[in-house]
Design a protein around this motif. Structure first.
Motif, short mmCIF file in Angstrom:
data_model
loop_
_atom_site.label_atom_id
_atom_site.label_comp_id
_atom_site.label_asym_id
_atom_site.label_seq_id
_atom_site.Cartn_x
_atom_site.Cartn_y
_atom_site.Cartn_z
N ALA A 34 0.82 -1.22 0.00
CA ALA A 34 0.00 0.00 0.00
C ALA A 34 0.84 1.27 0.00
CB ALA A 34 -0.95 -0.01 1.19
N ILE A 75 0.89 4.15 -2.97
CA ILE A 75 0.68 5.60 -2.78
C ILE A 75 1.83 6.37 -3.40
CG2 ILE A 75 0.59 7.42 -1.03
CD1 ILE A 75 -0.92 5.25 0.74
N ILE A 133 1.62 6.33 -7.17
CA ILE A 133 0.63 7.29 -7.67
C ILE A 133 1.23 8.69 -7.71
CG2 ILE A 133 -1.55 8.45 -7.09
CD1 ILE A 133 -2.46 5.65 -5.97
N GLN A 134 1.97 9.05 -6.66
CA GLN A 134 2.60 10.37 -6.64
C GLN A 134 3.59 10.53 -7.79
OE1 GLN A 134 4.11 10.10 -2.56
NE2 GLN A 134 2.63 11.65 -1.94
N ALA A 193 -1.03 9.14 -13.79
CA ALA A 193 -1.46 8.41 -12.60
C ALA A 193 -2.27 7.19 -13.00
CB ALA A 193 -2.30 9.32 -11.72
N PRO A 194 -2.35 6.20 -12.10
CA PRO A 194 -3.18 5.02 -12.38
C PRO A 194 -4.64 5.40 -12.64
CG PRO A 194 -1.85 4.69 -10.41
CD PRO A 194 -1.71 6.13 -10.78
N HIS A 243 -6.96 2.89 -11.88
CA HIS A 243 -7.71 2.04 -10.94
C HIS A 243 -6.71 1.35 -10.01
CE1 HIS A 243 -11.01 -0.33 -9.40
NE2 HIS A 243 -10.40 -1.46 -9.68
N LEU A 244 -7.21 0.96 -8.84
CA LEU A 244 -6.43 0.08 -7.97
C LEU A 244 -7.40 -0.78 -7.18
CD1 LEU A 244 -6.74 1.51 -4.98
CD2 LEU A 244 -4.83 2.87 -5.75
N GLY A 245 -6.90 -1.92 -6.70
CA GLY A 245 -7.75 -2.82 -5.91
C GLY A 245 -8.52 -3.78 -6.80
N ASP A 260 -0.54 -11.31 -0.90
CA ASP A 260 -1.69 -11.03 -0.04
C ASP A 260 -1.64 -9.63 0.56
OD1 ASP A 260 -2.78 -13.48 -0.49
OD2 ASP A 260 -2.04 -14.39 1.38
N ASP A 261 -0.43 -9.14 0.74
CA ASP A 261 -0.26 -7.82 1.36
C ASP A 261 -0.04 -6.74 0.30
OD1 ASP A 261 2.14 -8.76 0.51
OD2 ASP A 261 3.27 -8.13 2.29
N ILE A 268 -1.49 -4.63 -3.42
CA ILE A 268 -2.65 -4.13 -4.14
C ILE A 268 -2.29 -4.05 -5.62
CG2 ILE A 268 -4.03 -2.03 -4.53
CD1 ILE A 268 -3.78 -1.49 -1.54
#
Lengths: 265, 265
Positions: free
Chosen positions: A172, A176, A179-180, A191-192, A194-196, A219-220, A222
């Motif tokens: 995560a 972030i 994205i920046q 920038a992206p 979509h996420l998730g 698992d940890d 995104i």
């Protein structure tokens, strides 16, 4: 004749190797620090419409340069350039299908062809790695996984289709940060989008990309999705364009533009 | 005597209403467009250590201003200011516990007290809403949900503790936009510290915030977590500080600083 091409090669050497037929493979990792671009080449009759389409869909189709009709040079991209020969591999489209691949398109050239150079994610991946982020598919020596989504593009100029995205998994805090960083590069998809949850943009199986290679998502982590330069190639097919030329995926045009010069701030 | 305070009130009117005892409630929504700050007031003996702690933990403790010892004014925050009376509600800490609340702390004032003004998320929420994003807890008239995490802060100057975060749910595209917008405001907690799976930062139940109110997170939404100004209040307790004064949560000091002046770009 040509010394081995690598990250330290200058852009002109890479183009000349392609021009002379010594390079016909993918350009990832060559001439590090210089912008590589997606190419779409269309007859002038379709070019004005495609220009409007790019303007309406800047995330998948970020326009870096447009050539004069018929011209095989483009000073905005490189001092010494032959658009018909300097790409290591081309695709030729006839009546909405990819009819053939070619090492050069000098024999197909026409006086009415207009070249569109679109930004490529290699530039922002370089920026991500410079910031210390780890890009999974690069570390694993694979192609980035790409997916056809259900997200409609804005139709314009006779062109339409759906968004293709590339995916990079991050923890995560790194997502972030990514994205920046990519926000600073709107000319290479920015920038992206979509996420998730992949299903929210119509991706049913993250493990089965439509283009490129599979990479695992922890698992940890995104999955983070960026608009992809494969989108316009799919649009040419979906729009049933009569004639077009593009680069072969991964076989990009290497320009003289420094990656860092595209950073907004 | 005082007209009704609202979003259109000027900051000085809000401070004067608190000073004269006419305002003793939360300041959310008052004097819209002006920075509201978290306050931590400490004896000079502890202040140098706390300053180092803030410097080491800028996301939960973004320092906007530090007063001279003993001073109840701070020109960096407001022209007309009485730090001991202009906050609508104070908390007094003795030996690591909140011993009492107070409407003013003029009677507690000491010549060695140093005031720290820390940025507050109200500023970036204002920016989010100006960009057209919908902030759930504001739309529902609730307090933002806040959570104690397992993320350790950097110990410094005798202070230590764990990060407290606030949570706002967004659809993915809006989460990306919210990251971009809050990145512009590092002095009010800046970009998020986490998004997605709450358990990765030690939050076991998103529906049971440790502070503030519950808000729902939709199936198509991602919880986004920002460092929270409640963190330093928890740190005062965890660090067993001998004497301190803070504002009561939600009862902020309203400054003369325009929100927009804190935007980086």
């Amino acid at each position: 004749m040509f010394e081995t091409l690598n990250a330290h090669s200058d852009p002109e050497s890479v183009r000349k190797a392609a021009r002379e037929g010594f390079l016909n493979g993918p350009t990832a990792g060559l001439a590090s620090g210089f912008v590589q671009v997606n190419l779409v080449i269309l007859p002038e009759a379709d070019a004005a419409g495609f220009l409007r389409f790019c303007q309406a869909n800047p995330k998948p189709c970020p326009l870096l340069a447009v050539s004069e009709p018929g011209s095989r040079i483009c000073k905005a991209l490189a001092a010494d350039l032959d658009i018909a020969r300097d790409v290591p591999g081309y695709r030729i489209y006839r009546n909405g299908v990819v009819s053939e691949s070619a090492a050069d398109v000098a024999g197909e050239w026409r006086d009415d062809l207009v070249t569109f150079a679109l930004g490529c994610s290699f530039t922002f991946e370089h920026a991500l790695m410079q910031a210390g982020l780890r890009v999974r598919h690069i570390e694993q020596g694979r192609n980035v996984p790409m997916y056809q989504t259900s997200v409609p593009l804005t139709s314009a100029g006779g062109f339409s289709g759906k968004l293709v995205v590339s995916m990079r998994p991050f923890a995560a805090a790194d997502a972030i940060r990514a994205i920046q960083i990519t926000t600073r590069y709107p000319q290479v998809h920015g920038a992206p989008v979509h996420l998730g949850d992949p299903s929210l943009i119509g991706i049913s199986d993250l493990n089965a990309p439509d283009y490129g290679d599979f990479v695992s998502v922890g698992d940890d982590e995104i999955p983070v999705f960026w608009a992809c330069g494969v989108t316009p190639q799919q649009v040419l097919v979906d729009s049933g364009v009569e004639f077009a030329i593009t680069h072969r995926p991964g076989h990009m045009l290497v320009t003289d533009i420094p990656d860092n010069s595209l950073a907004l701030f």
